[in-house]
Design a protein around this motif. Structure first.
Motif, PDB file in Angstrom:
ATOM      1  N   VAL A  37       0.913  -1.169   0.061  1.00 38.83           N
ATOM      2  CA  VAL A  37       0.039   0.050   0.080  1.00 38.83           C
ATOM      3  C   VAL A  37       1.047   1.221  -0.155  1.00 38.83           C
ATOM      4  O   VAL A  37       1.857   1.310   0.599  1.00 38.83           O
ATOM      5  CB  VAL A  37      -1.007  -0.022   1.172  1.00 38.83           C
ATOM      6  N   CYS A  38       0.382   2.255  -0.686  1.00 40.15           N
ATOM      7  CA  CYS A  38       1.126   3.540  -0.933  1.00 40.15           C
ATOM      8  C   CYS A  38       0.811   4.405   0.401  1.00 40.15           C
ATOM      9  O   CYS A  38      -0.361   4.459   0.711  1.00 40.15           O
ATOM     10  CB  CYS A  38       0.707   4.309  -2.073  1.00 40.15           C
ATOM     11  N   LYS A  39       1.635   4.696   1.195  1.00 40.40           N
ATOM     12  CA  LYS A  39       1.517   5.735   2.460  1.00 40.40           C
ATOM     13  C   LYS A  39       0.980   7.068   2.032  1.00 40.40           C
ATOM     14  O   LYS A  39       0.308   7.700   2.779  1.00 40.40           O
ATOM     15  CB  LYS A  39       2.759   5.722   3.272  1.00 40.40           C
ATOM     16  N   VAL A  79      -3.347   0.462  -3.236  1.00 39.65           N
ATOM     17  CA  VAL A  79      -3.192  -0.829  -3.030  1.00 39.65           C
ATOM     18  C   VAL A  79      -2.671  -1.761  -4.385  1.00 39.65           C
ATOM     19  O   VAL A  79      -3.278  -1.620  -5.270  1.00 39.65           O
ATOM     20  CB  VAL A  79      -4.305  -1.686  -2.231  1.00 39.65           C
ATOM     21  N   PHE A  80      -1.545  -2.680  -4.218  1.00 43.26           N
ATOM     22  CA  PHE A  80      -1.051  -3.138  -5.331  1.00 43.26           C
ATOM     23  C   PHE A  80      -0.605  -4.531  -4.988  1.00 43.26           C
ATOM     24  O   PHE A  80      -0.464  -5.002  -3.599  1.00 43.26           O
ATOM     25  CB  PHE A  80      -0.034  -2.581  -6.130  1.00 43.26           C
ATOM     26  N   PHE A  81      -0.303  -5.404  -5.823  1.00 41.41           N
ATOM     27  CA  PHE A  81       0.252  -6.613  -5.729  1.00 41.41           C
ATOM     28  C   PHE A  81       1.153  -6.920  -6.938  1.00 41.41           C
ATOM     29  O   PHE A  81       0.629  -6.721  -8.260  1.00 41.41           O
ATOM     30  CB  PHE A  81      -1.011  -7.782  -5.874  1.00 41.41           C
ATOM     31  N   PRO A  82       2.245  -7.733  -6.930  1.00 42.13           N
ATOM     32  CA  PRO A  82       2.885  -7.965  -5.496  1.00 42.13           C
ATOM     33  C   PRO A  82       3.669  -6.946  -4.970  1.00 42.13           C
ATOM     34  O   PRO A  82       3.753  -5.744  -5.719  1.00 42.13           O
ATOM     35  CB  PRO A  82       3.917  -8.972  -6.139  1.00 42.13           C
ATOM     36  N   MET A  83       4.135  -6.969  -3.868  1.00 42.08           N
ATOM     37  CA  MET A  83       4.830  -5.990  -3.154  1.00 42.08           C
ATOM     38  C   MET A  83       6.101  -5.597  -3.889  1.00 42.08           C
ATOM     39  O   MET A  83       6.676  -6.457  -4.330  1.00 42.08           O
ATOM     40  CB  MET A  83       5.204  -6.419  -1.703  1.00 42.08           C
ATOM     41  N   GLU A  86       6.902   5.944  -0.755  1.00 39.33           N
ATOM     42  CA  GLU A  86       6.573   5.435   0.676  1.00 39.33           C
ATOM     43  C   GLU A  86       5.758   4.155   0.660  1.00 39.33           C
ATOM     44  O   GLU A  86       4.280   4.585   0.714  1.00 39.33           O
ATOM     45  CB  GLU A  86       5.839   6.773   1.385  1.00 39.33           C
ATOM     46  N   LEU A  87       6.132   3.118   0.434  1.00 44.23           N
ATOM     47  CA  LEU A  87       5.420   1.993   0.367  1.00 44.23           C
ATOM     48  C   LEU A  87       5.544   1.102   1.480  1.00 44.23           C
ATOM     49  O   LEU A  87       6.598   1.222   1.966  1.00 44.23           O
ATOM     50  CB  LEU A  87       5.663   1.200  -1.074  1.00 44.23           C
ATOM     51  N   SER A  88       4.494   0.197   1.815  1.00 42.98           N
ATOM     52  CA  SER A  88       4.711  -0.763   2.802  1.00 42.98           C
ATOM     53  C   SER A  88       3.876  -2.048   2.622  1.00 42.98           C
ATOM     54  O   SER A  88       2.995  -1.907   1.758  1.00 42.98           O
ATOM     55  CB  SER A  88       4.232  -0.070   4.093  1.00 42.98           C
ATOM     56  N   PRO A  89       4.490  -3.085   2.899  1.00 44.89           N
ATOM     57  CA  PRO A  89       3.814  -4.249   2.785  1.00 44.89           C
ATOM     58  C   PRO A  89       2.323  -4.352   3.444  1.00 44.89           C
ATOM     59  O   PRO A  89       1.957  -3.763   4.477  1.00 44.89           O
ATOM     60  CB  PRO A  89       4.709  -5.367   3.275  1.00 44.89           C
ATOM     61  N   LYS A  90       1.331  -4.995   2.625  1.00 48.44           N
ATOM     62  CA  LYS A  90       0.167  -5.066   3.125  1.00 48.44           C
ATOM     63  C   LYS A  90      -0.299  -6.574   2.715  1.00 48.44           C
ATOM     64  O   LYS A  90      -0.470  -6.901   1.583  1.00 48.44           O
ATOM     65  CB  LYS A  90      -0.731  -4.184   2.406  1.00 48.44           C
ATOM     66  N   THR A  91      -0.836  -7.371   3.814  1.00 48.81           N
ATOM     67  CA  THR A  91      -1.474  -8.651   3.741  1.00 48.81           C
ATOM     68  C   THR A  91      -2.945  -8.694   2.815  1.00 48.81           C
ATOM     69  O   THR A  91      -3.746  -7.929   3.522  1.00 48.81           O
ATOM     70  CB  THR A  91      -1.428  -9.398   4.871  1.00 48.81           C
ATOM     71  N   ASP A 147      -9.487  -6.068  -1.277  1.00 46.72           N
ATOM     72  CA  ASP A 147      -8.683  -5.138  -0.727  1.00 46.72           C
ATOM     73  C   ASP A 147      -8.384  -3.860  -1.705  1.00 46.72           C
ATOM     74  O   ASP A 147      -7.859  -3.039  -1.583  1.00 46.72           O
ATOM     75  CB  ASP A 147      -7.190  -5.616  -0.420  1.00 46.72           C
ATOM     76  N   GLY A 148      -8.738  -4.239  -3.087  1.00 44.29           N
ATOM     77  CA  GLY A 148      -8.536  -3.283  -4.127  1.00 44.29           C
ATOM     78  C   GLY A 148      -7.295  -3.270  -5.096  1.00 44.29           C
ATOM     79  O   GLY A 148      -7.311  -2.719  -6.062  1.00 44.29           O
ATOM     80  N   ALA A 149      -6.532  -4.283  -4.893  1.00 45.22           N
ATOM     81  CA  ALA A 149      -5.485  -4.725  -5.990  1.00 45.22           C
ATOM     82  C   ALA A 149      -5.964  -5.258  -6.972  1.00 45.22           C
ATOM     83  O   ALA A 149      -7.156  -6.188  -6.947  1.00 45.22           O
ATOM     84  CB  ALA A 149      -4.499  -5.529  -5.182  1.00 45.22           C
ATOM     85  N   ILE A 150      -5.585  -4.980  -8.217  1.00 49.01           N
ATOM     86  CA  ILE A 150      -5.707  -5.687  -9.473  1.00 49.01           C
ATOM     87  C   ILE A 150      -4.575  -6.653 -10.015  1.00 49.01           C
ATOM     88  O   ILE A 150      -3.682  -6.165  -9.961  1.00 49.01           O
ATOM     89  CB  ILE A 150      -6.301  -4.785 -10.600  1.00 49.01           C
ATOM     90  N   LEU A 151      -4.773  -7.832 -10.320  1.00 43.29           N
ATOM     91  CA  LEU A 151      -3.743  -8.754 -10.573  1.00 43.29           C
ATOM     92  C   LEU A 151      -4.174  -9.592 -11.661  1.00 43.29           C
ATOM     93  O   LEU A 151      -5.270  -9.909 -11.923  1.00 43.29           O
ATOM     94  CB  LEU A 151      -3.294  -9.361  -9.143  1.00 43.29           C
TER      95      LEU A 151
END
Length: 135
Positions: free
Chosen positions: A27-29, A34-38, A50-55, A89-93
């Motif tokens: 996720v971008c702070k 929200v994105f995938f993969p990290m 400014e990105l952080s991991p999100k499960t 969660d909003g990510a497209i993959l």
């Protein structure tokens, strides 16, 4: 018991879906994208680093699907089915899909993650796929 964590997923799932693999996204702070993969290259939406991991739960909605008859650079048996999924969660993959041969897939169908035995050499023991949610 030690949780098996992979680069793209963790087998143990999330609190919401403990029996299905969780995706390791980000996720971008700055903007909340929200994105995938990290990854740490920068936000696809605003460019922030400014990105952080999100499960991610691994549950989502099918956007589109297609059969691949002529794969390039992959040792998968052909044809195989791929799909674009928007996670809750909003990510497209994009992912390989597991579906019966006679399944008719349409946009809007509910999908969820599943681990299947890996058949490609040198790719580990399990492979992550999306399957249709049983009603």
């Amino acid at each position: 018991m030690t949780e098996e964590v992979h680069e793209l997923f963790q087998a143990g799932g999330t609190e919401q879906l403990p029996d299905n693999p969780a995706l390791i996204g980000g996720v971008c702070k700055e903007c909340g994208y929200v994105f995938f993969p990290m990854q740490n290259y920068g936000c696809e939406k605003c460019g922030s680093t400014e990105l952080s991991p999100k499960t991610l739960t691994g549950r989502g909605t099918l956007i589109a699907s297609a059969f691949v008859h002529m794969p390039v650079g992959t040792p998968r048996d052909k044809p195989f089915l791929v799909g674009s999924i928007q996670t809750e969660d909003g990510a497209i993959l994009r992912s390989v899909l597991e579906a019966p041969d006679d399944a008719i897939l349409t946009p809007g169908m509910s999908m969820i993650t599943k681990l299947v035995p890996e058949t490609r050499p040198n790719h580990g023991v399990q492979d992550l796929r999306f399957i249709l949610v049983e009603d």
